[in-house]
Design a protein around this motif. Structure first.
Motif, short mmCIF file in Angstrom:
data_model
loop_
_atom_site.label_atom_id
_atom_site.label_comp_id
_atom_site.label_asym_id
_atom_site.label_seq_id
_atom_site.Cartn_x
_atom_site.Cartn_y
_atom_site.Cartn_z
N ALA A 47 -25.13 -98.65 -10.90
CA ALA A 47 -24.40 -99.96 -11.27
C ALA A 47 -22.63 -99.49 -11.59
O ALA A 47 -22.24 -98.44 -11.37
CB ALA A 47 -24.28 -100.18 -13.62
N LEU A 83 -25.25 -104.12 -8.17
CA LEU A 83 -26.23 -102.68 -8.55
C LEU A 83 -26.32 -102.17 -6.92
O LEU A 83 -26.69 -103.38 -6.12
CB LEU A 83 -27.13 -103.05 -9.41
CG LEU A 83 -26.72 -103.32 -10.81
CD1 LEU A 83 -26.97 -104.71 -10.97
CD2 LEU A 83 -27.26 -102.65 -11.86
N VAL A 88 -20.60 -104.00 -13.52
CA VAL A 88 -21.66 -104.01 -14.13
C VAL A 88 -21.83 -102.24 -15.45
O VAL A 88 -21.11 -101.45 -14.20
CB VAL A 88 -23.55 -103.37 -13.42
CG1 VAL A 88 -24.35 -103.38 -13.50
CG2 VAL A 88 -23.34 -104.91 -12.44
N ALA A 94 -27.73 -99.92 -16.85
CA ALA A 94 -28.82 -100.26 -15.86
C ALA A 94 -29.95 -98.95 -16.17
O ALA A 94 -29.48 -97.81 -16.59
CB ALA A 94 -28.78 -99.71 -14.17
N SER A 105 -29.69 -104.56 -16.22
CA SER A 105 -28.36 -104.17 -16.11
C SER A 105 -27.66 -105.14 -16.78
O SER A 105 -27.98 -105.93 -17.16
CB SER A 105 -27.89 -104.74 -15.14
OG SER A 105 -28.20 -106.08 -14.84
N SER A 108 -23.29 -105.97 -18.31
CA SER A 108 -22.08 -105.83 -17.63
C SER A 108 -21.70 -106.55 -18.35
O SER A 108 -21.35 -106.89 -19.80
CB SER A 108 -22.41 -107.07 -16.31
OG SER A 108 -20.87 -108.10 -15.72
#
Length: 302
Positions: free
Chosen positions: A246, A252, A274, A277, A288, A290
């Motif tokens: 990430a 990703l 990000v 994950a 994920s 962010s």
């Protein structure tokens, strides 16, 4: 443990639990007076850990059947070692590791949380071929399934990052000197399911997969430098055959854990860096998180 729940937390001190089957959520606010400095959610969904700048380590157990959460006090209290800088669970949800600003790492056995339990402390002073550099601090921690291995990434002034790995049974260094990373600062660290490999990522913008099966002669492979931002999160899939990175470039990427080759195109949907994950237990889904405040669930089988 069934891949049904995703947890997220932010600087608003709110933890949100998402039901991936019904697409609904519920939330709670932390009882602490500060925002969590670090946060982790156990793979089996039973525990949540939060480290705070006021030296507190909050562990919460959640009953999936009743959806009731209760705080668990880790006793004895942490000595005055500075803010809890990092927290991480083992893949089997049996152990929690936490680090403090004095470079100590503690391993908490979640099967034996009691007033008499004293967590073992892992320290850097047992490394014969490494001394604490100026400005050193722990930037990431990890613990293998079964608690056999404990790792910490350390950054310092004017030097590359180092990865310290200890034997979970006796606290002895596994690799001495520690692993030397290409990053000035390592943000992501995770053991493979079998504990024979360790994946790392940081400001060098590419991942490194270390083979530590032979501690006296560790080796590594480097994934191609395809990201254009720092590696903020890293994870092995349940089979140990692939990893995901990430990145601060909002993407990703999935990689082959054996040779470091890219597996498919980058995943691009986030509008901000990000930062985390995680795979579902069956490896079919990837969640994920962010800085854009979104949590995205990726179906890896379609």
């Amino acid at each position: 443990s069934d891949g049904r729940t995703v947890a997220s937390g932010g600087t608003d001190r709110k933890t949100i639990l998402w039901d991936t089957w019904r697409h609904v959520s519920n939330s709670r606010r932390a009882e602490a007076t500060e925002s969590p400095f670090r946060m982790a959610f156990s793979p089996n969904g039973a525990f949540e850990a939060e480290g705070y700048d006021d030296d507190a380590l909050m562990l919460t157990r959640r009953d999936r059947a009743t959806d009731v959460s209760e705080p668990i006090h880790l006793v004895p209290p942490l000595p005055t070692a500075g803010p809890v800088s990092n927290v991480a669970f083992s893949r089997d949800s049996r152990f929690l590791v936490s680090s403090a600003r004095d470079l100590t790492v503690r391993r908490h056995d979640l099967a034996n949380v009691s007033p008499d339990a004293t967590p073992p402390i892992f320290t850097t002073d047992r490394c014969a071929d490494w001394s604490r550099p100026k400005g050193a601090e722990v930037t990431a921690v990890a613990v293998s399934a079964g608690g056999n291995l404990v790792a910490a990434a350390v950054k310092a002034d004017h030097t590359k990052g180092a990865i310290l790995i200890w034997n979970g049974s006796n606290g002895a260094p596994l690799c001495d000197p520690p692993l030397s990373c290409p990053d000035d600062e390592v943000f992501a660290l995770e053991f493979s399911p079998d504990g024979k490999h360790l994946a790392t990522g940081g400001d060098a913008e590419y991942a490194v997969i270390w083979n530590i099966a032979e501690p006296s002669a560790p080796s590594s492979i480097r994934c191609p430098e395809l990201h254009t931002g720092r590696i903020r999160g890293i994870a092995f899939d349940p089979s140990g055959k692939s990893i995901v990175t990430a990145s601060g470039d909002n993407t990703l990427i999935l990689w082959n854990a054996h040779d470091g080759s890219q597996l498919g195109p980058a995943l691009t949907a986030h509008l901000g860096p990000v930062v985390s994950a995680v795979f579902s237990p069956d490896g079919k889904l990837l969640a994920s998180g962010s800085d854009d405040t979104a949590v995205i669930l990726w179906d890896l089988k379609t």
